[in-house]
Design a protein around this motif. Structure first.
Motif, short mmCIF file in Angstrom:
data_model
loop_
_atom_site.label_atom_id
_atom_site.label_comp_id
_atom_site.label_asym_id
_atom_site.label_seq_id
_atom_site.Cartn_x
_atom_site.Cartn_y
_atom_site.Cartn_z
N PRO A 163 11.75 -3.79 2.83
CA PRO A 163 12.31 -2.55 2.27
C PRO A 163 11.78 -1.30 2.98
CG PRO A 163 11.60 -4.03 0.53
CD PRO A 163 11.08 -4.60 1.80
N LEU A 164 12.58 -0.25 2.91
CA LEU A 164 12.21 1.04 3.48
C LEU A 164 11.32 1.83 2.51
CD1 LEU A 164 15.63 1.71 5.14
CD2 LEU A 164 13.45 1.89 6.36
N PRO A 165 10.66 2.89 3.01
CA PRO A 165 9.63 3.55 2.20
C PRO A 165 10.08 4.12 0.86
CG PRO A 165 9.26 4.05 4.50
CD PRO A 165 10.55 3.28 4.43
N MET A 166 11.31 4.66 0.73
CA MET A 166 11.68 5.21 -0.58
C MET A 166 11.61 4.14 -1.65
SD MET A 166 15.10 7.19 -1.98
CE MET A 166 14.74 8.81 -1.34
N LEU A 167 12.08 2.93 -1.34
CA LEU A 167 11.97 1.83 -2.29
C LEU A 167 10.50 1.50 -2.56
CD1 LEU A 167 14.00 -1.43 -2.47
CD2 LEU A 167 11.52 -1.54 -2.40
N LEU A 168 9.70 1.46 -1.50
CA LEU A 168 8.28 1.16 -1.67
C LEU A 168 7.58 2.23 -2.51
CD1 LEU A 168 7.46 0.03 1.99
CD2 LEU A 168 8.05 -1.42 0.05
N GLY A 169 8.08 3.47 -2.40
CA GLY A 169 7.51 4.56 -3.17
C GLY A 169 7.67 4.38 -4.66
N ALA A 170 8.66 3.56 -5.07
CA ALA A 170 8.90 3.32 -6.50
C ALA A 170 7.95 2.28 -7.08
CB ALA A 170 10.35 2.86 -6.70
N ILE A 171 7.27 1.53 -6.21
CA ILE A 171 6.42 0.41 -6.65
C ILE A 171 5.08 0.92 -7.14
CG2 ILE A 171 5.24 -1.68 -5.85
CD1 ILE A 171 7.55 -2.08 -3.89
N ASN A 172 4.61 0.37 -8.25
CA ASN A 172 3.33 0.79 -8.82
C ASN A 172 2.15 -0.04 -8.33
OD1 ASN A 172 4.17 2.97 -10.54
ND2 ASN A 172 5.22 1.44 -11.78
N ASN A 173 2.40 -1.05 -7.51
CA ASN A 173 1.34 -1.96 -7.05
C ASN A 173 1.22 -1.84 -5.53
OD1 ASN A 173 -0.40 -4.01 -6.42
ND2 ASN A 173 0.77 -5.62 -7.45
N ASP A 174 0.27 -1.02 -5.07
CA ASP A 174 0.15 -0.78 -3.63
C ASP A 174 -0.36 -1.99 -2.86
OD1 ASP A 174 -0.79 2.74 -3.75
OD2 ASP A 174 1.11 1.73 -4.06
N SER A 175 -0.97 -2.95 -3.55
CA SER A 175 -1.42 -4.14 -2.84
C SER A 175 -0.24 -4.93 -2.28
CB SER A 175 -2.27 -5.03 -3.75
OG SER A 175 -1.49 -5.55 -4.82
N LEU A 176 0.95 -4.80 -2.90
CA LEU A 176 2.15 -5.43 -2.33
C LEU A 176 2.51 -4.80 -1.00
CD1 LEU A 176 4.47 -5.77 -5.48
CD2 LEU A 176 3.20 -7.59 -4.31
N ILE A 177 2.30 -3.49 -0.86
CA ILE A 177 2.60 -2.80 0.39
C ILE A 177 1.57 -3.20 1.45
CG2 ILE A 177 2.87 -0.53 1.46
CD1 ILE A 177 3.69 0.47 -1.38
N TYR A 178 0.32 -3.36 1.04
CA TYR A 178 -0.70 -3.88 1.95
C TYR A 178 -0.28 -5.26 2.47
CZ TYR A 178 -5.11 -5.86 3.56
OH TYR A 178 -6.08 -6.45 4.31
N ARG A 179 0.16 -6.10 1.56
CA ARG A 179 0.59 -7.45 1.94
C ARG A 179 1.77 -7.39 2.92
NH1 ARG A 179 2.32 -12.17 -2.42
NH2 ARG A 179 3.63 -13.40 -1.04
N MET A 180 2.70 -6.45 2.72
CA MET A 180 3.81 -6.28 3.66
C MET A 180 3.28 -5.89 5.03
SD MET A 180 6.97 -3.54 3.56
CE MET A 180 5.99 -2.25 4.35
N GLY A 181 2.28 -4.99 5.06
CA GLY A 181 1.69 -4.60 6.34
C GLY A 181 1.09 -5.78 7.07
N VAL A 182 0.45 -6.67 6.33
CA VAL A 182 -0.10 -7.89 6.94
C VAL A 182 1.01 -8.75 7.53
CG1 VAL A 182 -1.28 -10.08 6.43
CG2 VAL A 182 -2.17 -7.93 5.49
N GLU A 183 2.08 -8.95 6.77
CA GLU A 183 3.20 -9.78 7.23
C GLU A 183 3.84 -9.19 8.50
OE1 GLU A 183 4.02 -12.67 6.26
OE2 GLU A 183 2.82 -12.79 4.44
N ILE A 184 4.07 -7.88 8.49
CA ILE A 184 4.68 -7.24 9.66
C ILE A 184 3.77 -7.39 10.88
CG2 ILE A 184 5.32 -4.99 10.63
CD1 ILE A 184 6.43 -4.27 7.85
N ALA A 185 2.47 -7.24 10.66
CA ALA A 185 1.52 -7.40 11.77
C ALA A 185 1.57 -8.81 12.34
CB ALA A 185 0.11 -7.06 11.31
#
Length: 604
Positions: A163-185
């Motif tokens: 997902p793009l950042p606006m969708l990510l901005g709606a999420i209340n759990n930032d550890s999911l975004i960290y996990r996405m960063g790991v996957e992309i890496a």
């Protein structure tokens, strides 16, 4: 779906690292930084975390860029002065443009010894094969990059798009975004890439912004900072260099710098209180790169029509000296009209280096740039010593990503590795966590299953039945309808007649592209039909597009149920269907203010 034991261990380790750095950033929120001592320890879930230990890994990148290194010195000594200049240059490459384009890139690698590539459209296998060929032709291993804000699927087929950042901005759990960063890496590493031009840390507080919008995490500086940190730490924990952009902040402009030069009228008071905040926080956490935007800020540099990219007060004085950024300073693409409208190829690159940039990205002409830089050195406008320092800095970045032990990409199992079940699980969780419920009058959600009752499900703006309709039909009886763009009068009359027998209608709103849009691009007649339904029926609306497009429907406030899903990605459509069926709950919050009725932070 569970992780493998190995991945779970790695994830937990770096998740703890992320939490430590994030909590450090939060502890400094709204503080007077020059007076306040940083917190030494924090407690999270009864575990003591040493802050200095948590920042050690990400800051190792910044430290390594300035540390004496035998490999760097050895490679540097083998480069001619011209080749040292070329190491500062990243040129574009596509894996879908054929043999002629391939030969053009090979020519730049063989003749000029450019330092790196930025890949755009194509396919993973094609790109991997090209990367191997390009690396084999290069005197020094190439730094391979991509502008992949939502993962490699943003640029290529046969790959997962997160997902793009606006969708990510709606999420209340930032550890999911960290996990996405790991996957992309991990996907970057599998494709032999080293640097991602992400995250976007712009604060989008201008709904009319034509270029940032859904690419930003939102309008709140604390949210943008924390989510940017999560994404960056996830990537750099796996050895991929993150690049925060677009310095000093591109969120409040109504001009696209791809087409012209935006003017930002604000001075330091405003920038310090808003736009610079996420940059300060992500710099403290050790981000490896920062991209400078093509914008004119007359209160920071009054030189007429001067993009920030070419401004020494902005790049050197503000970013490098005041904010103490020691990583790679990268220009935005040198082919953009925000730059080329006022500066010719060659002169633009000279001024970018004078300003303090380390990396020149997507040049109009490599030969003209090298010739102009050499002339500037002879004229004492630039010094060879400064070029040499920047060359060593880039070589140090290559060392950090492992190019001192370069290995060709293994093609076998590449597609399977890039489409792992773990990556799909991450995307699913992000999609579910973002669903934002704005209205739920009479508890219309979840939809009730009733005997002999079918729900009318109308998708507006789609050309055929959608995945959302298919998934919702798996949970309850539905009858599907489609109102495409450019519909004719007869089709709309038939649709009105068919919908008359339904007391309740579910409406899915789709933008014109797979990416979110600044407008739904519906005709006046199509908008009228939707407004009629909202006025006459018990309607439940799901928006699969940019939240700002809610303003296009005058009667949208009359919807009994209103869900913002932000994008058309298949996992997002499935999550919306699950929400309507009561299989998941809504946890998202609006990351932006749409109008007086739909405000930042809204969400039931």
């Amino acid at each position: 779906m569970s992780f493998s034991k190995n991945y779970a261990s790695v994830y937990q380790h770096f998740h703890l690292l992320f939490l430590g750095v994030l909590l450090l950033a939060v502890s400094l929120l709204s503080s007077c930084r020059e007076k306040e001592q940083p917190a030494r320890k924090v407690v999270f879930k009864a575990q003591e975390v040493d802050i200095e230990d948590t920042i050690k890994y990400p800051n190792a990148l910044i430290t390594s860029l300035h540390r004496k290194n035998r490999w760097v010195d050895s490679v540097f000594r083998r480069l001619t002065p011209d080749e040292r200049i070329a190491q500062l240059m990243i040129v574009e490459a596509f894996s879908n443009k054929g043999k002629e384009h391939e030969e053009d890139v090979l020519h730049l690698i063989r003749k000029y010894k450019v330092g790196g590539l930025i890949f755009f459209q194509g396919g993973p296998v094609r790109q991997a094969k090209l990367t191997n060929k390009f690396q084999k032709a290069s005197k020094v291993p190439l730094l391979i990059s991509m502008d992949a804000e939502s993962g490699i699927g943003m640029r290529m087929d046969s790959a997962i798009q997160y997902p793009l950042p606006m969708l990510l901005g709606a999420i209340n759990n930032d550890s999911l975004i960290y996990r996405m960063g790991v996957e992309i890496a991990m996907e970057f590493k599998r494709l032999g890439m080293h640097l991602n031009f992400a995250p976007v840390v712009d604060i989008n507080n201008n709904p009319a912004n034509p270029i940032i919008g859904y690419r930003a995490f939102g309008e709140n500086k604390n949210d943008v900072a924390s989510k940017s940190l999560a994404y960056m730490l996830g990537m750099q924990s796996e050895g991929i260099i993150a690049t925060a952009k677009h310095f000093p902040g591109h969120g409040d402009t109504n001009i696209d710098s791809h087409h012209d030069l935006p003017v930002i009228p604000y001075g330091r008071d405003r920038l310090d209180s808003l736009e610079l905040y996420p940059f300060r926080e992500i710099i403290k956490a050790g981000v490896g790169g920062i991209m400078v935007a093509h914008m004119h800020l007359p209160k920071l540099d009054s030189t007429s029509n001067l993009p920030s990219t070419l401004s020494r007060p902005i790049v050197t004085n503000l970013l490098k000296q005041e904010l103490k950024f020691g990583g790679l300073v990268v220009t935005d693409a040198m082919v953009m009209k925000g730059l080329t409208k006022y500066f010719k190829p060659g002169e633009a690159e000279v001024r970018a280096l004078q300003a303090g940039n380390d990396v020149l990205e997507r040049l109009v002409s490599v030969p003209k740039a090298i010739a102009a830089i050499k002339l500037a050195i002879r004229q004492n406008r630039l010094s060879q010593l400064d070029i040499d320092r920047r060359c060593k800095k880039i070589l140090a970045a290559k060392y950090w990503v492992g190019l001192n032990h370069y290995q060709p990409i293994v093609i076998d199992s590449l597609y399977a590795n890039l489409t792992s079940s773990r990556a799909y699980e991450t995307t699913r969780r992000l999609a579910e966590g973002s669903q934002t419920l704005l209205h739920n009058k009479r508890h219309i959600i979840p939809l009730k299953r009733k005997k002999k009752v079918k729900y009318a499900v109308l998708v507006v703006g789609a050309s055929r039945p959608t995945f959302f309709q298919k998934k919702l039909g798996e949970f309850m009886p539905v009858e599907n309808f489609v109102l495409p763009r450019r519909s004719d009068k007869k089709a709309r009359l038939i649709l009105r007649r068919k919908l008359k027998k339904y007391k309740q209608v579910v409406i899915g709103l789709y933008g014109p592209n797979i990416r979110p849009s600044n407008t739904l691009l519906l005709s006046k007649d199509e908008i009228t039909l939707v407004n009629e339904l909202l006025d006459q029926k018990r309607c439940l609306v799901v928006l699969f597009d940019n939240a700002y497009t809610l303003t296009e429907l005058k009667e949208i406030r009359k919807a009994n149920g209103l869900v913002v899903s932000y994008q058309q990605l298949l996992p997002v459509q499935e999550a919306a269907a699950q929400l309507l069926a009561g299989r998941i709950s809504a946890n998202g919050k609006l990351p932006v203010t749409v109008n007086e009725y739909f405000q930042y932070g809204d969400g039931l």
